[in-house]
Design a protein around this motif. Sequence first.
Motif, PDB file in Angstrom:
ATOM      1  N   CYS A  23      34.256  51.561  42.636  1.00 42.10           N
ATOM      2  CA  CYS A  23      34.681  50.969  43.667  1.00 42.10           C
ATOM      3  C   CYS A  23      33.646  51.214  44.842  1.00 42.10           C
ATOM      4  O   CYS A  23      32.449  50.789  45.684  1.00 42.10           O
ATOM      5  N   GLU A  26      31.280  47.892  45.380  1.00 42.56           N
ATOM      6  CA  GLU A  26      31.821  46.851  45.842  1.00 42.56           C
ATOM      7  C   GLU A  26      30.271  46.293  47.424  1.00 42.56           C
ATOM      8  O   GLU A  26      30.729  45.238  47.982  1.00 42.56           O
ATOM      9  N   GLU A  27      30.755  47.640  47.899  1.00 43.83           N
ATOM     10  CA  GLU A  27      29.995  47.450  49.138  1.00 43.83           C
ATOM     11  C   GLU A  27      28.740  48.048  48.942  1.00 43.83           C
ATOM     12  O   GLU A  27      27.289  48.216  49.906  1.00 43.83           O
ATOM     13  N   CYS A  37      31.016  39.911  37.124  1.00 43.25           N
ATOM     14  CA  CYS A  37      31.632  40.666  37.506  1.00 43.25           C
ATOM     15  C   CYS A  37      32.660  41.076  36.564  1.00 43.25           C
ATOM     16  O   CYS A  37      33.686  40.143  36.617  1.00 43.25           O
ATOM     17  N   PHE A  39      36.619  42.625  36.901  1.00 39.31           N
ATOM     18  CA  PHE A  39      37.332  43.754  37.604  1.00 39.31           C
ATOM     19  C   PHE A  39      39.131  44.226  37.193  1.00 39.31           C
ATOM     20  O   PHE A  39      39.029  43.138  36.596  1.00 39.31           O
ATOM     21  N   ARG A  48      38.658  43.086  51.225  1.00 37.57           N
ATOM     22  CA  ARG A  48      37.672  43.382  49.643  1.00 37.57           C
ATOM     23  C   ARG A  48      37.410  42.664  48.793  1.00 37.57           C
ATOM     24  O   ARG A  48      36.629  42.529  47.759  1.00 37.57           O
ATOM     25  N   LEU A  49      38.518  41.865  47.906  1.00 34.64           N
ATOM     26  CA  LEU A  49      38.012  40.346  47.269  1.00 34.64           C
ATOM     27  C   LEU A  49      37.049  40.097  47.883  1.00 34.64           C
ATOM     28  O   LEU A  49      36.262  39.128  47.007  1.00 34.64           O
ATOM     29  N   GLN A  51      34.629  41.031  49.290  1.00 34.57           N
ATOM     30  CA  GLN A  51      33.534  41.780  49.059  1.00 34.57           C
ATOM     31  C   GLN A  51      33.027  41.788  47.883  1.00 34.57           C
ATOM     32  O   GLN A  51      32.360  41.963  47.114  1.00 34.57           O
ATOM     33  N   ARG A  52      34.398  41.686  46.729  1.00 34.93           N
ATOM     34  CA  ARG A  52      34.295  41.744  44.794  1.00 34.93           C
ATOM     35  C   ARG A  52      33.038  40.839  44.879  1.00 34.93           C
ATOM     36  O   ARG A  52      32.113  40.653  43.798  1.00 34.93           O
ATOM     37  N   ARG A  55      29.809  40.244  44.972  1.00 38.15           N
ATOM     38  CA  ARG A  55      28.871  41.328  43.867  1.00 38.15           C
ATOM     39  C   ARG A  55      28.392  39.738  43.470  1.00 38.15           C
ATOM     40  O   ARG A  55      26.862  40.879  42.707  1.00 38.15           O
ATOM     41  N   VAL A  64      33.829  35.829  38.405  1.00 37.06           N
ATOM     42  CA  VAL A  64      34.563  36.672  38.312  1.00 37.06           C
ATOM     43  C   VAL A  64      35.009  36.771  37.297  1.00 37.06           C
ATOM     44  O   VAL A  64      35.588  36.128  37.020  1.00 37.06           O
TER      45      VAL A  64
END
Length: 95
Positions: A23, A26-27, A37, A39, A48-49, A51-52, A55, A64
Amino acid sequence: QCSQRRAVESFLSNDTNVLVATCIAEEGLDIGSVDVCVFYDQVGSPIRLVQRMGRTARQRAGRVVLLMVPGEEKKFEASGKRSAAVVAALRDRRG
């Protein structure tokens, strides 16, 4: 960290075409050429979603893929609804 740096450098130089990360990616990573990506765990936070998902598709179209076990759909749906509100708010601020 040295091995992590070598792995990222190998990915950036196209010596490797798959990068597996925790994780922290992610940042912490900004690799514009990522186009897929995958997950394997769901997050409850809309930030967070977003941000993910951010990517991927920075320089070209991307996808994704979310892997879920039975029962995780509800967590994803709830996070997705909240994420849509965050994305809409960001778009509104851009004008």
